[in-house]
Scaffold this active site. Structure first.
Site, PDB file in Angstrom:
ATOM      1  N   LYS A 110       0.813  -1.217   0.000  1.00 24.95           N
ATOM      2  CA  LYS A 110       0.000   0.000   0.000  1.00 24.95           C
ATOM      3  C   LYS A 110       0.847   1.268   0.000  1.00 24.95           C
ATOM      4  CE  LYS A 110      -4.179  -2.121   1.595  1.00 24.95           C
ATOM      5  NZ  LYS A 110      -3.773  -3.500   1.914  1.00 24.95           N
TER       6      LYS A 110
HETATM    7  C1  LIG Z   1      -4.403  -4.505   1.448  1.00 26.44           C
HETATM    8  C2  LIG Z   1      -3.669  -5.750   1.304  1.00 26.44           C
HETATM    9  C3  LIG Z   1      -4.117  -6.745   0.436  1.00 26.44           C
HETATM   10  C4  LIG Z   1      -5.406  -6.600  -0.356  1.00 26.44           C
HETATM   11  O1  LIG Z   1      -5.326  -5.606  -1.346  1.00 26.44           O
HETATM   12  P1  LIG Z   1      -6.655  -5.015  -2.019  1.00 26.44           P
HETATM   13  O2  LIG Z   1      -6.212  -3.910  -2.892  1.00 26.44           O
HETATM   14  O3  LIG Z   1      -7.514  -4.557  -0.878  1.00 26.44           O
HETATM   15  O4  LIG Z   1      -7.292  -6.131  -2.772  1.00 26.44           O
HETATM   16  C5  LIG Z   1      -3.333  -7.877   0.298  1.00 26.44           C
HETATM   17  N1  LIG Z   1      -2.193  -8.037   1.010  1.00 26.44           N
HETATM   18  C6  LIG Z   1      -1.751  -7.117   1.876  1.00 26.44           C
HETATM   19  C7  LIG Z   1      -0.496  -7.360   2.637  1.00 26.44           C
HETATM   20  C8  LIG Z   1      -2.467  -5.937   2.047  1.00 26.44           C
HETATM   21  O5  LIG Z   1      -2.004  -5.008   2.885  1.00 26.44           O
END
Ligand SMILES: *Cc1c(COP(=O)(O)O)cnc(C)c1O
Length: 454
Positions: A110
C-alpha cells in the site's frame, strides 16, 4: 481528461478534484472518462526509472498538474523506499517470479500508492492554502501506509479507524507509535466492515464531510488505483520478451483495488493474458468468479488479515465495465446488493480473471513449501497467491507484505522468526490510540473535535 462516477449522478471532475474528493458525491467511485491506449508507448517507456515511469503514466490522467510538479512528487514518493528498483522482480524458477512490493516505509504494497497520495494531498493543500482531513478505515495495512504517507505534513490530519484487537500487534504499532501530532488511530469496538461502514456513513453526510474538508484515503481513491497500475506496467516492461506473452499476474486480494489496477492496465492495451484473484478463506470474490454470484457473508478472521473482507469496495469499478459503462445498471446492481446482500451478474464473462482461495492451513503449508523449495520466505498474504499456479503461463506473484510483519505465522511455518529493523525499532515506542464504539455519531464527534481548520 475528466473523471466520472460509476453511478453517473455526479458532475465529471478533474484529476485533482477526484483525488481531493475521494468518494463521488452520488456515492459512486471515480473512473477515467476514457482509457488511453498505451500499446504504442511501451517501447519508449522501457528504460524509465520507476519514479519517471510513474510521472509519465500519471501525466496521461492529470493534465491539471504541471509535468515538473508531477515528476517531483513521484520522485519524493519513491525516494523513501529502501530498494533502488522500488518494486524488484525476483525469479524463483523458470515460470515463477515474485514482485516484491514491500520495500516502502510500512513494508506493505500500500506504500506504493499512499506515499504518492500523501504527497498529492500535501501539494494540493499548499496550492489551495487550505487543509485536508483524511478519514479512512483499515483492516491493517492501509491505515499504517496512509498514516506514513501523511505523517507530519502541514495542514493535514489523518483519522484511521481499525477493528480493535483484529489487526496484528505490529500493524497496530505502525499506526499508533508514530509520535506525530496529526495522526489519530481510532480503535473501533467492531469488525473491519463496521469501520468501513462508519466511514462511508460519515462521507454520506455531505454537510459534515464538506464542513471538515474530509477526504478518503482507503482503496476507493482513484489516485491509488492509478498509482498501482504503475508496478504492473514497470514489471511488464522488465520481463524477458518471451515471458511477456504468457504473463499472468497473481494477486492477493481483499478490497479488489490491487487486482483492479492490473485489469485496468490490461484494458489500456498492455498485453497481459491473465489476472488471478487470490483470496483467503473469505472467498467472496473466488465464489463470484466461479459462480457469477456476489454474496456478502460474514468475515472470518484469517492468518492474512488484510484480506479479511466480505464487501470489496472496488468491485463497483469492475461492475461499471461489466455493465458496459452504463451507470444506470451500476446503480441498480448496487441497490440490489444493498437490499438482498447478493447480486448475480447476468452473464459472467471471466475475461482475464481466474481465482483461487486458501485456508489458514493452506497458508502455513505454502509458506513452508516455498521456503523449502526456493529458500524464499512468503508472508501469509502472498502465500494465498501461491495456489494452483498455471504451469503453462509465466506467473508473476505480487508479494504484498514483508514476512516480518507476521512473525508468528511465518515463524511457525518455517522454524525461523523473520525480523526487520524498521519493526524492531517500533517495539520500544509508546502506543497512542483512541478507543471508540462502532457508532458513526461517536466517530463524527471525535473528528469534529480534532480536525484541522484553516
Ligand atoms: C491490502 C492488502 C491486500 C489486499 O489488497 P486489495 O487492494 O484490498 O485487494 C493484500 N495483502 C496485503 C499485505 C495488504 O495489505
Amino acid at each position: 481528461m475528466k473523471f466520472i462516477s460509476t453511478r453517473g449522478a455526479a458532475d465529471p471532475v478533474t484529476f485533482r478534484e477526484a483525488v481531493a474528493i475521494g468518494l463521488a458525491p452520488d456515492g459512486g467511485l471515480y473512473l477515467p472518462q476514457f482509457l488511453p491506449d498505451l500499446s504504442q508507448r511501451l517501447r519508449a517507456w522501457e528504460q524509465l526509472s520507476y519514479a519517471d515511469l510513474c510521472a509519465e503514466f500519471l501525466g496521461l490522467f492529470a493534465p491539471d498538474i504541471p509535468e515538473e510538479v508531477l515528476t517531483k512528487l513521484c520522485h519524493r514518493s519513491y525516494g523513501r523506499f529502501t530498494h533502488p528498483e522500488i518494486a524488484p522482480l525476483k525469479r524463483l524458477d523458470e515460470r515463477t517470479f515474485v514482485l516484491e512490493l514491500f520495500h516502502g516505509p510500512t513494508l506493505a504494497f500500500k506504500d506504493l500508492a499512499l506515499q504518492l497520495l500523501g504527497n498529492l494531498y500535501g501539494w494540493e493543500c499548499e496550492q489551495r492554502g487550505s487543509s485536508i482531513n483524511v478519514l479512512g478505515a483499515t483492516s491493517g495495512d492501509t491505515g499504517a501506509a496512509a498514516i506514513h504517507g501523511l505523517l507530519g505534513k502541514p495542514r493535514t490530519a489523518i483519522f484511521i479507524l481499525y477493528p480493535d484487537g483484529r489487526v496484528s500487534p505490529l500493524q497496530e504499532r505502525q499506526m499508533t507509535c508514530t509520535g506525530a501530532a496529526n495522526v489519530y488511530a481510532l480503535a473501533i469496538d467492531g469488525s473491519f466492515d463496521d469501520a468501513q461502514r462508519i466511514v462511508k456513513e460519515a462521507f454520506g453526510d455531505h454537510e459534515f464531510a464538506t464542513q471538515h474538508r474530509l477526504s478518503a484515503v482507503n482503496s476507493i481513491n482513484l489516485a491509488r488505483i492509478l498509482a498501482q497500475c504503475v508496478y504492473y506496467l514497470y514489471t511488464w516492461l522488465r520481463l524477458p520478451e518471451a515471458a511477456r506473452e504468457s504473463v499472468e499476474f497473481v494477486v492477493p486480494t481483499g478490497n479488489f483495488g490491487n487486482v483492479f489496477a492490473g485489469w485496468l492496465l490490461a484494458r489500456m492495451g498492455v498485453p497481459i493474458i491473465g489476472i488471478k484473484v487470490a483470496t483467503n478463506q473469505n472467498d467472496l470474490l473466488h465464489r463470484f468468479f466461479t459462480t457469477g454470484e456476489y454474496r456478502i457473508g460474514t468475515v472470518h478472521p484469517s492468518a492474512a488479515p488484510s484480506m479479511d473482507i466480505q464487501l470489496a469496495s472496488n468491485f463497483e469499478r469492475l461492475l461499471y465495465y461489466v455493465h458496459d459503462e452504463n451507470p444506470t445498471r451500476v446503480r441498480a446492481a448496487m441497490a440490489e446488493l444493498r437490499a438482498n446482500g447478493s447480486y448475480r451478474v447476468p452473464a459472467l464473462e471471466r475475461d482475464l480473471f481466474s481465482s483461487t482461495t486458501a485456508t489458514d492451513a493452506d497458508i502455513a503449508q505454502t509458506i513452508a513449501r516455498v521456503s523449502a523449495q526456493h529458500g524464499y520466505t512468503l508472508d501469509p498474504h502472498t502465500a494465498c497467491a501461491f495456489q494452483k499456479l498455471d504451469p503453462a503461463r509465466t506467473s508473476v506473484v505480487l508479494a504484498t507484505a514483508h514476512p516480518a510483519k507476521f512473525p508468528e505465522v511465518v515463524g511457525a511455518a518455517t522454524g525461523t522468526v523473520p525480523v526487520h529493523p524498521v519493526l524492531e525499532a517500533l517495539k520500544s515506542k509508546p502506543i497512542v490510540k483512541h478507543c471508540l464504539p462502532a457508532d458513526v455519531a461517536a466517530v463524527k464527534r471525535f473528528v469534529a473535535e480534532h480536525a484541522v481548520r484553516t
